[in-house]
Design a protein around this motif. Structure first.
Motif: not given
Length: 57
Positions: A8-12, A18-20, A26-29, A35-38
């Motif tokens: 679970d921790a590694k998946a997060d 990936v999100k980051e 895509t320049d989606d801040r 992603g950084k939060g995850d």
């Protein structure tokens, strides 16, 4: 640290990377920040499990 907790921790952490990356590409801040939060959440879970393991020994 149980195997499920490790997964679970590694998946997060990986989901956050990936999100980051997608957010940056895509320049989606907002997505990049999410992603950084995850990633931080995954790292925090890993640290908490390591502390639990240390007290079990």
């Amino acid at each position: 640290m149980s195997t499920d907790d490790k997964f679970d921790a590694k998946a997060d952490e990986l989901k956050g990377k990936v999100k980051e990356t997608v957010g940056d590409a895509t320049d989606d801040r907002d997505l990049e920040a999410e992603g950084k939060g995850d990633q931080a959440k995954g790292n925090l879970k890993q640290a908490a499990e390591k502390v639990k393991d240390a007290f079990k020994s």
